[in-house]
Design an enzyme around this catalytic site. Structure first.
Site, PDB file in Angstrom:
ATOM      1  N   LYS A  88       0.827  -1.216   0.000  1.00 45.88           N
ATOM      2  CA  LYS A  88       0.000   0.000   0.000  1.00 45.88           C
ATOM      3  C   LYS A  88       0.855   1.258   0.000  1.00 45.88           C
ATOM      4  O   LYS A  88       0.614   2.184  -0.762  1.00 45.88           O
ATOM      5  CB  LYS A  88      -0.939   0.028   1.220  1.00 45.88           C
ATOM      6  N   ARG A 128       1.350  -8.774  13.913  1.00 45.09           N
ATOM      7  CA  ARG A 128       0.685  -7.805  13.024  1.00 45.09           C
ATOM      8  C   ARG A 128      -0.289  -8.499  12.084  1.00 45.09           C
ATOM      9  O   ARG A 128      -1.361  -7.974  11.790  1.00 45.09           O
ATOM     10  CB  ARG A 128       1.731  -7.007  12.236  1.00 45.09           C
ATOM     11  N   ARG A 169      -8.316   1.158  10.143  1.00 45.25           N
ATOM     12  CA  ARG A 169      -7.867  -0.203  10.432  1.00 45.25           C
ATOM     13  C   ARG A 169      -8.817  -0.915  11.379  1.00 45.25           C
ATOM     14  O   ARG A 169      -8.588  -2.082  11.691  1.00 45.25           O
ATOM     15  CB  ARG A 169      -6.494  -0.130  11.103  1.00 45.25           C
ATOM     16  N   ARG A 193      11.961  -5.443   3.822  1.00 42.90           N
ATOM     17  CA  ARG A 193      11.709  -3.999   3.685  1.00 42.90           C
ATOM     18  C   ARG A 193      12.766  -3.159   4.404  1.00 42.90           C
ATOM     19  O   ARG A 193      13.186  -3.473   5.506  1.00 42.90           O
ATOM     20  CB  ARG A 193      10.326  -3.668   4.263  1.00 42.90           C
ATOM     21  N   ARG A 205      12.686  -1.383  10.021  1.00 44.46           N
ATOM     22  CA  ARG A 205      11.755  -0.987  11.079  1.00 44.46           C
ATOM     23  C   ARG A 205      11.750  -2.027  12.185  1.00 44.46           C
ATOM     24  O   ARG A 205      11.813  -3.215  11.917  1.00 44.46           O
ATOM     25  CB  ARG A 205      10.342  -0.857  10.505  1.00 44.46           C
TER      26      ARG A 205
HETATM   27  P1  ADP Z   1       2.120  -1.752   7.840  1.00 46.38           P
HETATM   28  O1  ADP Z   1       1.047  -1.396   6.860  1.00 46.38           O
HETATM   29  O2  ADP Z   1       3.320  -2.322   7.202  1.00 46.38           O
HETATM   30  O3  ADP Z   1       1.627  -2.553   8.995  1.00 46.38           O
HETATM   31  P2  ADP Z   1       2.089   0.939   8.973  1.00 46.38           P
HETATM   32  O4  ADP Z   1       3.218   1.865   8.786  1.00 46.38           O
HETATM   33  O5  ADP Z   1       0.809   1.214   8.290  1.00 46.38           O
HETATM   34  O6  ADP Z   1       2.680  -0.462   8.539  1.00 46.38           O
HETATM   35  O7  ADP Z   1       1.771   0.767  10.534  1.00 46.38           O
HETATM   36  C1  ADP Z   1       2.770   0.550  11.500  1.00 46.38           C
HETATM   37  C2  ADP Z   1       2.164   0.500  12.897  1.00 46.38           C
HETATM   38  O8  ADP Z   1       1.574   1.765  13.215  1.00 46.38           O
HETATM   39  C3  ADP Z   1       1.028  -0.504  13.091  1.00 46.38           C
HETATM   40  O9  ADP Z   1       1.495  -1.802  13.408  1.00 46.38           O
HETATM   41  C4  ADP Z   1       0.254   0.131  14.256  1.00 46.38           C
HETATM   42  O10 ADP Z   1       0.881  -0.079  15.497  1.00 46.38           O
HETATM   43  C5  ADP Z   1       0.367   1.618  13.941  1.00 46.38           C
HETATM   44  N1  ADP Z   1      -0.766   2.096  13.101  1.00 46.38           N
HETATM   45  C6  ADP Z   1      -0.706   2.575  11.826  1.00 46.38           C
HETATM   46  N2  ADP Z   1      -1.925   2.908  11.380  1.00 46.38           N
HETATM   47  C7  ADP Z   1      -2.800   2.637  12.387  1.00 46.38           C
HETATM   48  C8  ADP Z   1      -4.197   2.738  12.547  1.00 46.38           C
HETATM   49  N3  ADP Z   1      -4.978   3.210  11.561  1.00 46.38           N
HETATM   50  N4  ADP Z   1      -4.741   2.369  13.730  1.00 46.38           N
HETATM   51  C9  ADP Z   1      -3.992   1.905  14.735  1.00 46.38           C
HETATM   52  N5  ADP Z   1      -2.661   1.764  14.653  1.00 46.38           N
HETATM   53  C10 ADP Z   1      -2.053   2.123  13.497  1.00 46.38           C
END
Ligand code: ADP
Ligand code: ZN
Length: 218
Positions: free
Chosen positions: A13, A171, A88, A127, A160
């Site tokens: 994404k 996750r 999410r 990544r 990361r």
């Molecule tokens: P990925 O899509 O690879 O999981 P992101 O960068 O979108 O990585 O998210 C990294 C972390 O940030 C998530 O594991 C969560 O802890 C937090 N996070 C990101 N977006 C949200 C969201 N919409 N609601 C809750 N936590 C979030």
């Protein structure tokens, strides 16, 4: 174009959002990027969010929803936007709906990146991210020209914390238990378009542009 990108971690994404937003001049809003920025700057929100992120758990809805609704109000979204990693949870989706109704900017489409677990694991473990500009690389799929160095800005690439094997498992579980249900939520609203997250970056980019054209969004 007002879009949400939905799908498991590692679906691509963020990579696609960056390319598409550049091409169509859309605003890219990634809650993951906003949260990592907040953590880096030690803001009150960042300090609260860090422990959840390190474990691979979701940050509480109130924190992320506030970040996105504040941002939606503060920036010019008239040319369109792409939300990546938000919503999410069902609660976040409802908050987003209400905020967009208030702005009279309803969503045009939710793109669902259907992705196999095999792809997810190889994408996340390989990544690498630029510490300065946030650009995403992958050790084999999208390698930088010089190992460990960002092609764009010369910054240092890092892995990361939550892209380590133990956290990745959690996750994926969190996605299955809390985020996956949004597929049906948006299907019922007739907004969902499914693409395969297993395709390589360039292939998927072409499919996405085609999907937007066919839907009359471009
Ligand atoms: P990925 O899509 O690879 O999981 P992101 O960068 O979108 O990585 O998210 C990294 C972390 O940030 C998530 O594991 C969560 O802890 C937090 N996070 C990101 N977006 C949200 C969201 N919409 N609601 C809750 N936590 C979030
Ligand atoms: Zn960089």
């Amino acid at each position: 174009m007002k879009l949400v990108l939905l799908g498991p971690p590692g679906a691509g994404k963020g990579t696609q959002a960056a390319e598409l937003c550049k091409e169509y001049n859309l605003l890219h809003m990634s809650t993951g990027d906003l949260l990592r920025e907040a953590v880096k700057n030690n803001t009150a929100q960042g300090i609260k969010a860090k422990s959840y992120m390190d474990k691979g758990d979701l940050v509480p809805d109130e924190i992320v929803a506030a970040m996105i609704t504040d941002k939606l109000k503060a920036v010019d979204i008239s040319a369109g936007f792409m939300l990546d990693g938000f919503p999410r949870t069902k609660r976040q989706a409802e908050i987003l709906d209400a905020a967009l109704i208030a702005l009279n900017m309803p969503l045009d489409m939710v793109v669902y990146f259907a992705t196999t677990e095999e792809t997810i694991l190889s994408r996340l473990t390989g990544r690498r991210i630029c510490r300065s500009c946030g650009r995403i690389f992958h050790v084999t799929n999208i390698p930088s020209k010089k190992e460990g160095i960002c092609d764009g800005c010369g910054g240092e690439l890092y892995q990361r914390n939550d892209d380590k094997a133990e956290t990745i498992k959690n996750r994926i579980n969190v996605y299955n238990s809390q985020t996956k249900e949004l597929i049906d939520y948006y299907k019922q609203k007739n907004l969902l378009r499914k693409v395969s997250g297993d395709m390589d970056v360039n292939e998927l980019f072409i499919v996405l542009k085609d999907t937007f054209k066919k839907s009359g969004l471009l």
